[in-house]
Enzyme design. Structure first.
Site, mmCIF file in Angstrom:
data_model
loop_
_atom_site.group_PDB
_atom_site.id
_atom_site.type_symbol
_atom_site.label_atom_id
_atom_site.label_comp_id
_atom_site.label_asym_id
_atom_site.label_seq_id
_atom_site.Cartn_x
_atom_site.Cartn_y
_atom_site.Cartn_z
ATOM 1 N N GLN A 180 0.817 -1.209 0.000
ATOM 2 C CA GLN A 180 0.000 0.000 0.000
ATOM 3 C C GLN A 180 0.855 1.265 0.000
ATOM 4 O O GLN A 180 2.061 1.220 0.270
ATOM 5 C CB GLN A 180 -0.890 -0.002 1.240
ATOM 6 N N HIS A 233 -8.167 3.318 19.962
ATOM 7 C CA HIS A 233 -7.285 2.339 20.588
ATOM 8 C C HIS A 233 -7.736 1.965 21.998
ATOM 9 O O HIS A 233 -7.666 0.793 22.381
ATOM 10 C CB HIS A 233 -5.854 2.872 20.600
ATOM 11 N N ASP A 236 1.501 -12.543 7.764
ATOM 12 C CA ASP A 236 0.083 -12.596 7.400
ATOM 13 C C ASP A 236 -0.728 -13.068 8.608
ATOM 14 O O ASP A 236 -0.575 -14.200 9.069
ATOM 15 C CB ASP A 236 -0.083 -13.562 6.232
ATOM 16 N N GLY A 237 -1.603 -12.199 9.105
ATOM 17 C CA GLY A 237 -2.420 -12.539 10.264
ATOM 18 C C GLY A 237 -3.334 -13.719 10.013
ATOM 19 O O GLY A 237 -3.562 -14.547 10.906
ATOM 20 N N ASP A 283 -7.514 -5.363 14.107
ATOM 21 C CA ASP A 283 -7.477 -3.962 13.685
ATOM 22 C C ASP A 283 -7.493 -3.938 12.161
ATOM 23 O O ASP A 283 -6.495 -3.635 11.514
ATOM 24 C CB ASP A 283 -6.223 -3.286 14.243
#
Length: 296
Positions: A31, A62, A138-139, A156
């Site tokens: 990005q 948060h 990579d989550g 998130d």
């Protein structure tokens, strides 16, 4: 001549922020990343032209994604954060002395590096904390493969475009449940209901397929424009069914420093939904039907 940052996330609408100074602008593997000094909200982080967080109001987002589920749970020792490269959630999690390990899985190392250098008011010293387990990766893959288990999972996630679409899939949340301990809680941001209503509806419907209990609570983040921000939750227990006195006691015991938004009153008020938001939520998952009484 004044320079302006224009966010055009929603069709037919934009918000603009004065750019005092550009601190970083580049493109990672995933990005476009930009950090700039704004005229009103201090330093701002934008990804692909969309505001992610600002020094002026990051505390709302948060704190509410962190402290509300942590105090609803009461015994959080292990936390998994998916995303959160700015470090704001990690910093809030580590304010709890009960936390023994906080694993953060962020796919974009450029965001982490930028946060460390330009956004110390947001991440603090969280990345250097001995309890932090930082994974650049990579989550979705992490929750599919890890053997670790967690008391709290915080997703998130950005808007559902590009690589982030996997963070809205059933397969991802099935795996999130797999890594959650009994009684654990999952929370995720879900956009602004006034502008992204179908996204909220879809998220709660999806969570209902996986968990016994789910819903949403609200917070007001000025730079997430057009009203309330919705934060969805899911668990094998109802986190709204708790004695308020218990949350107040937990809050006092936690002795959290420097909070600007969250408190026990906000904790319970956040679950009060305006009618237009309540109507976006599907009916609660049906329980086992009671036997019908025979007619005389």
């Amino acid at each position: 001549m004044t320079a302006w940052f224009n966010e055009t996330l929603y069709t037919g609408f934009r918000q603009s922020h004065e750019i005092k100074k550009v601190l970083f602008e580049g493109k990672s593997k995933y990005q476009k990343v930009k950090v700039f000094e704004s005229g009103r909200f201090g330093r701002m982080l934008a990804l692909d032209g969309v505001v992610q967080c600002t020094e002026g109001d990051e505390f709302v987002y948060h704190e509410m994604l962190t402290h509300l589920p942590m105090l609803a749970h009461g015994r959080v020792q292990s936390v998994l954060i998916i995303g959160g490269g700015d470090g704001g959630i990690l910093e809030e999690v580590l304010k709890h002395k009960s936390v023994k390990r906080a694993t953060m899985v962020e796919i974009d190392d450029v965001v982490i590096k930028v946060a460390k250098k330009y956004l110390p008011k947001i991440c603090g010293k969280a990345f250097a904390d001995r309890r932090t387990n930082l994974i650049v990766g990579d989550g979705a893959q992490w929750v599919a493969e890890t053997d670790e288990r967690y008391d709290l999972v915080i997703v998130d996630r950005p808007d559902p475009v590009g690589p982030a679409t996997v963070l809205f899939s059933k397969a991802f949340y099935d795996n999130c449940r797999r890594v959650m301990k009994p009684g654990a809680i999952l929370v995720a941001q879900n956009g602004v209901p006034h502008m992204q209503g179908p996204e909220l509806t879809g998220a709660v419907k999806l969570f209902q397929k996986i968990w016994a209990h789910s819903g949403t609570y609200l917070a007001v983040v000025p730079t997430y424009v057009c009203g309330f921000m919705s934060l969805t939750w899911a668990s094998d227990r109802d986190i709204t069914d708790i004695d308020p006195r218990l949350v107040f006691r937990r809050f006092d015991k936690a002795n959290l420093k420097g909070l600007n938004y969250y408190n026990p009153e906000i904790h319970f008020g956040a679950f009060a939904l305006p009618n237009f938001v309540a109507r976006l939520l599907p009916a609660p998952r049906s329980r086992a039907a009671k036997p019908k009484r025979r007619s005389a």
